[in-house]
Design a protein around this motif. Sequence first.
Motif, short mmCIF file in Angstrom:
data_model
loop_
_atom_site.label_atom_id
_atom_site.label_comp_id
_atom_site.label_asym_id
_atom_site.label_seq_id
_atom_site.Cartn_x
_atom_site.Cartn_y
_atom_site.Cartn_z
N ILE A 95 0.85 -1.19 0.00
CA ILE A 95 0.00 0.00 0.00
C ILE A 95 0.89 1.24 0.00
CG2 ILE A 95 -1.74 1.29 1.28
CD1 ILE A 95 -2.57 -1.41 2.54
N PRO A 96 0.79 2.06 -1.03
CA PRO A 96 1.53 3.33 -1.01
C PRO A 96 0.90 4.27 0.00
CG PRO A 96 0.21 3.14 -3.02
CD PRO A 96 0.04 1.87 -2.26
N LEU A 97 1.75 4.92 0.79
CA LEU A 97 1.24 5.76 1.87
C LEU A 97 1.20 7.25 1.54
CD1 LEU A 97 2.91 3.93 4.87
CD2 LEU A 97 0.50 3.87 4.19
N ALA A 98 1.59 7.63 0.35
CA ALA A 98 1.53 9.04 -0.04
C ALA A 98 0.07 9.50 0.02
CB ALA A 98 2.09 9.23 -1.44
N GLY A 99 -0.19 10.50 0.83
CA GLY A 99 -1.54 11.03 0.97
C GLY A 99 -2.47 10.18 1.81
N ALA A 100 -1.95 9.15 2.43
CA ALA A 100 -2.78 8.25 3.24
C ALA A 100 -3.11 8.88 4.59
CB ALA A 100 -2.06 6.92 3.46
#
Length: 180
Positions: A95-100
């Motif tokens: 899961i990419p966490l950019a903006g999460a």
Amino acid sequence: MTTTTTATLFPCSLGGAVAQGRRRLRQFLGFLLLLMIGVAVAAFVNGKLGGGMIALIAAIGPLFALGLVGETDLDGLYLSKGLLTIALSSGNERIPLAGASLRRLDEKEILHLERLASHAGIIAGTGGYDSAQLGEFDLYASNLHNAILVEASLNDEPLRVVVTPDDPATFLAAVTAETL
């Protein structure tokens, strides 16, 4: 928490309702397996070869299911360069966490989650769920009392998962530091 040169590991130890559910499931499947073997032995002793063979064949189901009980175990969470990797016995989810955004679930939400993930008194540690209270999400849990909701985006699609690191506060701090 273990740090390597490439990723930080956040352990996810089996506990609480998930561990209890796993124990219940293993006990139930073990009972079914022993019952079928007992029926097969009794049938063979009484000269009922067909019945004994059917009971042995029926024993394959619980035996197979016992082998699958740990296939979706949550082995841990890895954090590296803005990417959360959910390590499962059967493979990894990334899961990419950019903006999460991440937040701990409160007690009321955890109780709701326990009811939602319960099937005949056995709490499932993994699966896809949809509820009015929490919305649609995937569950990757080892101990629901440590539940964290992760809301992210994957290929421009919203992605919501619940994970359960052993140390939620440290995990949240590390993700915050990683994504700033």
